[in-house]
Write a protein that holds these residues in place. Structure first.
Motif, mmCIF file in Angstrom:
data_model
loop_
_atom_site.group_PDB
_atom_site.id
_atom_site.type_symbol
_atom_site.label_atom_id
_atom_site.label_comp_id
_atom_site.label_asym_id
_atom_site.label_seq_id
_atom_site.Cartn_x
_atom_site.Cartn_y
_atom_site.Cartn_z
ATOM 1 N N LEU A 61 -87.139 35.647 47.370
ATOM 2 C CA LEU A 61 -88.092 36.518 46.693
ATOM 3 C C LEU A 61 -89.296 35.737 46.185
ATOM 4 N N LEU A 62 -89.050 34.607 45.554
ATOM 5 C CA LEU A 62 -90.138 33.800 45.008
ATOM 6 C C LEU A 62 -91.019 33.221 46.113
ATOM 7 N N GLU A 63 -90.408 32.877 47.224
ATOM 8 C CA GLU A 63 -91.172 32.330 48.341
ATOM 9 C C GLU A 63 -91.991 33.414 49.041
ATOM 10 N N THR A 64 -91.431 34.622 49.112
ATOM 11 C CA THR A 64 -92.114 35.722 49.787
ATOM 12 C C THR A 64 -93.369 36.150 49.041
ATOM 13 N N GLU A 65 -93.287 36.163 47.722
ATOM 14 C CA GLU A 65 -94.433 36.567 46.902
ATOM 15 C C GLU A 65 -94.753 35.453 45.909
#
Length: 235
Positions: free
Chosen positions: A25-29
């Motif tokens: 999640l953190l990498e995606t956004e």
């Protein structure tokens, strides 16, 4: 045949799945924030494990499932969470926007739009077999019932399902694989590394020193005594 699990094993798989989900999640956004609400009573009854706060201010609910089966490429959609108490499964009542299903042993993570997956499944629920799983927590044993659904069927029937390979080359995973390969999710321990670095010069000095033969026994005795009294020498 029904499978039995211990609460420790179930919780361990859940924790590892949450770590993978959070990282993705953190990498995606970039710039987003992830809040763990698994222990928050306000979200437990909604079937939400994580809150994903996007840079735009939008907040999405995330449900996370960890699957330890090494060969199965099927989802276990939980329909009854506790058969003895007749409580519904989170797949039916969860208010999450996304279901992050992590195949831990197979190294793959699937991201499903939960409402769309539920709407697709319910009209054809009778097409899929039900499985019972038993979980033991202390003296209490309870039964969970779920539908075993082919991942291929879901991917073909539900739009926007994502498949993401787990990143096994991250620093966390490297630390896990070098110590306890069977227990992913262990945190790195930089303080211990610092202690080892602090001790290194002492060890080198001891190895390089070459005392005279007559004094060697006496110096070794002193060294042993100083090492046994130092802090943090046992693991």
């Amino acid at each position: 045949m029904a499978r039995s699990f211990s609460m420790k094993g179930v919780q361990g798989a859940a924790d590892r799945a949450v770590q993978h989900a959070r990282a993705w999640l953190l990498e995606t956004e970039p710039g987003s924030r992830v809040h763990d609400v698994q222990s928050d009573p306000r979200f437990q009854h909604r079937g939400v494990d994580l809150l994903w706060e996007l840079p735009s201010g939008e907040v999405r609910g995330i449900e996370v499932k960890g699957d330890r089966n090494a060969t199965r490429k099927r989802y276990f959609f939980e329909l009854v969470s506790n058969l003895e108490k007749d409580t519904p499964g989170c797949f039916l009542y969860s208010g999450a926007d996304l279901l992050v299903y992590v195949f831990l042993s197979q190294g793959e993570m699937h991201v499903l739009p939960l409402r769309a997956a539920r709407d697709w499944f319910l009209p054809r629920a009778k097409e899929y077999p039900l499985k019972h799983a038993f979980t033991q927590t202390g003296a209490i044993r309870y039964t969970t019932v779920g539908a075993v659904v082919s991942t291929r069927d879901v991917v073909e029937g539900v739009p926007n399902v994502l498949k993401i390979p787990l990143r096994r080359s991250t620093p966390l995973r490297a630390q896990e694989e070098s110590t306890t390969p069977e227990a992913p999710g262990a945190a790195a321990m930089p303080t211990k590394q610092g202690e080892l670095e602090d001790m290194a010069p002492v060890k080198t000095a001891q190895e390089d020193a070459k005392p005279a033969p007559k004094k060697r026994a006496r110096r070794r005795k002193c060294t042993d005594a100083s090492e046994s009294s130092g802090p943090g020498t046992s693991e």
